[in-house]
Design a protein around this motif. Structure first.
Motif, PDB file in Angstrom:
ATOM      1  N   ALA A 173       3.266 -22.667  13.549  1.00 27.16           N
ATOM      2  CA  ALA A 173       2.479 -22.525  14.015  1.00 27.16           C
ATOM      3  C   ALA A 173       1.473 -21.511  13.563  1.00 27.16           C
ATOM      4  O   ALA A 173       0.132 -22.057  13.755  1.00 27.16           O
ATOM      5  CB  ALA A 173       3.010 -21.064  15.379  1.00 27.16           C
ATOM      6  N   TYR A 174       1.644 -20.821  12.121  1.00 22.75           N
ATOM      7  CA  TYR A 174       0.252 -20.179  11.944  1.00 22.75           C
ATOM      8  C   TYR A 174       0.449 -20.562  10.588  1.00 22.75           C
ATOM      9  O   TYR A 174      -0.748 -20.396   9.797  1.00 22.75           O
ATOM     10  CB  TYR A 174       1.039 -18.607  11.819  1.00 22.75           C
ATOM     11  CG  TYR A 174       0.823 -18.136  13.177  1.00 22.75           C
ATOM     12  CD1 TYR A 174      -0.112 -18.466  13.866  1.00 22.75           C
ATOM     13  CD2 TYR A 174       2.301 -17.746  14.068  1.00 22.75           C
ATOM     14  CE1 TYR A 174      -0.345 -17.707  15.426  1.00 22.75           C
ATOM     15  CE2 TYR A 174       2.000 -17.802  15.036  1.00 22.75           C
ATOM     16  CZ  TYR A 174       0.970 -17.422  15.755  1.00 22.75           C
ATOM     17  OH  TYR A 174       0.649 -16.867  17.368  1.00 22.75           O
ATOM     18  N   GLY A 175       1.252 -21.271   9.951  1.00 21.51           N
ATOM     19  CA  GLY A 175       0.802 -21.757   7.963  1.00 21.51           C
ATOM     20  C   GLY A 175       1.475 -20.482   7.470  1.00 21.51           C
ATOM     21  O   GLY A 175       1.552 -20.673   6.347  1.00 21.51           O
ATOM     22  N   GLN A 176       1.036 -19.127   7.269  1.00 24.87           N
ATOM     23  CA  GLN A 176       1.047 -18.002   6.572  1.00 24.87           C
ATOM     24  C   GLN A 176       1.701 -17.044   7.329  1.00 24.87           C
ATOM     25  O   GLN A 176       1.359 -16.795   8.923  1.00 24.87           O
ATOM     26  CB  GLN A 176      -0.340 -17.732   6.296  1.00 24.87           C
ATOM     27  CG  GLN A 176       0.034 -18.566   5.119  1.00 24.87           C
ATOM     28  CD  GLN A 176      -2.315 -18.265   4.113  1.00 24.87           C
ATOM     29  OE1 GLN A 176      -2.710 -17.419   5.577  1.00 24.87           O
ATOM     30  NE2 GLN A 176      -2.316 -18.841   3.046  1.00 24.87           N
ATOM     31  N   VAL A 177       2.175 -16.038   6.958  1.00 24.94           N
ATOM     32  CA  VAL A 177       2.690 -14.297   7.801  1.00 24.94           C
ATOM     33  C   VAL A 177       2.074 -13.385   6.409  1.00 24.94           C
ATOM     34  O   VAL A 177       2.255 -13.514   5.346  1.00 24.94           O
ATOM     35  CB  VAL A 177       3.914 -14.154   8.276  1.00 24.94           C
ATOM     36  CG1 VAL A 177       3.856 -12.755   8.124  1.00 24.94           C
ATOM     37  CG2 VAL A 177       4.354 -15.382   8.793  1.00 24.94           C
ATOM     38  N   HIS A 178       0.794 -12.447   7.240  1.00 24.91           N
ATOM     39  CA  HIS A 178       0.503 -11.089   6.194  1.00 24.91           C
ATOM     40  C   HIS A 178       0.736 -10.247   6.034  1.00 24.91           C
ATOM     41  O   HIS A 178       0.758  -9.136   5.874  1.00 24.91           O
ATOM     42  CB  HIS A 178      -1.019 -11.421   6.503  1.00 24.91           C
ATOM     43  CG  HIS A 178      -1.875 -12.924   7.236  1.00 24.91           C
ATOM     44  ND1 HIS A 178      -2.235 -13.172   8.367  1.00 24.91           N
ATOM     45  CD2 HIS A 178      -2.363 -12.960   6.103  1.00 24.91           C
ATOM     46  CE1 HIS A 178      -2.412 -14.568   7.668  1.00 24.91           C
ATOM     47  NE2 HIS A 178      -2.971 -14.839   6.475  1.00 24.91           N
ATOM     48  N   GLY A 179       1.966 -10.061   7.216  1.00 26.92           N
ATOM     49  CA  GLY A 179       2.259  -8.717   6.975  1.00 26.92           C
ATOM     50  C   GLY A 179       3.667  -8.542   8.006  1.00 26.92           C
ATOM     51  O   GLY A 179       3.944  -9.252   8.587  1.00 26.92           O
ATOM     52  N   LEU A 180       4.959  -7.775   7.471  1.00 26.78           N
ATOM     53  CA  LEU A 180       6.274  -7.872   8.602  1.00 26.78           C
ATOM     54  C   LEU A 180       6.516  -6.251   8.372  1.00 26.78           C
ATOM     55  O   LEU A 180       6.148  -5.283   7.249  1.00 26.78           O
ATOM     56  CB  LEU A 180       6.942  -8.454   7.283  1.00 26.78           C
ATOM     57  CG  LEU A 180       8.755  -8.418   7.281  1.00 26.78           C
ATOM     58  CD1 LEU A 180       8.791  -8.697   8.903  1.00 26.78           C
ATOM     59  CD2 LEU A 180       9.996  -8.484   6.792  1.00 26.78           C
ATOM     60  N   VAL A 181       7.128  -5.980   9.631  1.00 27.96           N
ATOM     61  CA  VAL A 181       7.119  -4.342   9.659  1.00 27.96           C
ATOM     62  C   VAL A 181       8.518  -4.309   9.854  1.00 27.96           C
ATOM     63  O   VAL A 181       8.725  -4.818  11.190  1.00 27.96           O
ATOM     64  CB  VAL A 181       6.417  -3.871  11.107  1.00 27.96           C
ATOM     65  CG1 VAL A 181       6.346  -2.379  10.928  1.00 27.96           C
ATOM     66  CG2 VAL A 181       4.449  -4.015  10.596  1.00 27.96           C
ATOM     67  N   ASN A 182       9.848  -3.683   8.829  1.00 32.16           N
ATOM     68  CA  ASN A 182      11.229  -3.945   9.419  1.00 32.16           C
ATOM     69  C   ASN A 182      11.123  -2.744   9.703  1.00 32.16           C
ATOM     70  O   ASN A 182      11.922  -1.697   9.335  1.00 32.16           O
ATOM     71  CB  ASN A 182      11.735  -4.325   7.892  1.00 32.16           C
ATOM     72  CG  ASN A 182      11.874  -5.356   7.365  1.00 32.16           C
ATOM     73  OD1 ASN A 182      12.186  -6.097   7.937  1.00 32.16           O
ATOM     74  ND2 ASN A 182      11.806  -5.761   6.287  1.00 32.16           N
ATOM     75  N   ASN A 183      10.825  -2.482  11.427  1.00 28.62           N
ATOM     76  CA  ASN A 183      11.403  -1.210  12.582  1.00 28.62           C
ATOM     77  C   ASN A 183      12.709  -1.389  12.742  1.00 28.62           C
ATOM     78  O   ASN A 183      13.097   0.056  13.137  1.00 28.62           O
ATOM     79  CB  ASN A 183       9.881  -1.239  13.417  1.00 28.62           C
ATOM     80  CG  ASN A 183       9.999  -0.159  14.109  1.00 28.62           C
ATOM     81  OD1 ASN A 183      10.085   0.990  14.056  1.00 28.62           O
ATOM     82  ND2 ASN A 183      11.190  -0.265  15.256  1.00 28.62           N
ATOM     83  N   ALA A 184      13.027  -2.538  13.422  1.00 26.88           N
ATOM     84  CA  ALA A 184      14.455  -2.735  13.785  1.00 26.88           C
ATOM     85  C   ALA A 184      15.849  -1.716  12.621  1.00 26.88           C
ATOM     86  O   ALA A 184      15.756  -1.602  11.882  1.00 26.88           O
ATOM     87  CB  ALA A 184      15.185  -4.167  13.814  1.00 26.88           C
ATOM     88  N   GLY A 185      16.637  -0.478  13.678  1.00 25.03           N
ATOM     89  CA  GLY A 185      17.147   0.436  13.591  1.00 25.03           C
ATOM     90  C   GLY A 185      18.033   0.580  13.909  1.00 25.03           C
ATOM     91  O   GLY A 185      17.683   0.855  15.550  1.00 25.03           O
TER      92      GLY A 185
END
Length: 259
Positions: free
Chosen positions: A70-82
């Protein structure tokens, strides 16, 4: 000092886990306001979230494949789940210990493993820890998992730095969410007593820091750990001692005597 530009995440694709409610929802909304294309995910998705069990390697692989297409790239990840589990040392069962670690540690690990290959230089990962990661908090499974997340973050910052990918950790204190609402009233009251600002925090006081760390304004910040806790961890557990010795209490307010 330059003034932050509006919509400073314009054009960036950012994945947020645990985004259906509470702190994750606030982070996703704040990122979207800054122009990011937010991919909100949750194990219990609603109309605005994609389904994602962070403990499932297959789920992460499917998400990564979709993002690549869909986008080719990802610029950020927020590992918020807990998740939390409030059993003490003598009562916690190995099955619960493992379950908490699967979400709080293995989940971020899988996210980094599957999405980092899609990240160009200048990308950013934010792991959401806890003040439990900075203290000897009594819920042993939760505390141990958040300390482990600190180690994962440091290792990832070192490994991914040469590729220009930054990894930082934020450590919220007592933030008003569904998780903290499930705690006993005494837990809330004790936290407020130990917090120098004398109150709990809100999700909207955590989200701006996440935005900053994902933006280019934090381009030389990696491996950092930033508490958002009203000063809870700043005093090292001695606030109660200080409070006990305020003016009017026995032994305080006297002129110091020379040794």
């Amino acid at each position: 000092m330059s003034t932050p530009s509006p919509r400073r995440l314009l054009g960036k694709v950012v994945v947020v886990t645990g985004a259906a409610r509470g702190q994750g929802a606030a982070e996703a909304a704040a990122l979207a306001r800054e122009g990011a294309r937010v991919i909100a995910t949750d194990v219990h998705p609603d109309g605005d979230c994609r389904p994602l069990d962070v403990t499932s390697e297959d789920d992460w692989a499917r998400l990564a494949a979709w993002l690549r297409e869909a986008y080719g790239q990802v610029h950020g990840l927020v590992n918020n789940a807990g998740v939390t589990w409030r059993a003490r040392l003598g009562d916690v069962r190995p099955v619960d210990f493992d379950r908490v670690h699967a979400v709080n540690v293995t989940g971020p690990l899988l996210g980094i493993q599957h999405l980092a290959p899609l990240m160009p230089p200048g990308s950013s990962i934010v792991n959401v820890g806890s003040t439990a990661a900075l203290t000897g908090h009594y819920p042993v499974a939760y505390t141990a998992s958040k300390w482990a997340l600190r180690g994962l973050s440091k290792s990832a910052a070192t490994e991914l730095g040469p590729r220009g990918i930054r990894v930082n950790t934020v450590h919220p204190g007592f933030i008003e969410t569904d998780m903290t609402a499930s705690a006993a009233p005494a837990f809330r009251e004790a936290n407020v007593r130990e917090t120098p600002l004398g109150r709990t925090g809100t999700v909207d006081e955590v989200a701006p820091l996440v935005v900053f760390l994902l933006s280019d304004e934090a381009s030389f910040i990696t491996g950092a750990e930033i508490p958002v806790d009203g000063g809870l961890t700043a005093h090292g557990g001695v606030k109660s001692v200080s409070d006990a010795l305020r003016p009017g209490e026995s032994g305080h307010g006297r002129t110091p005597r020379p040794h």
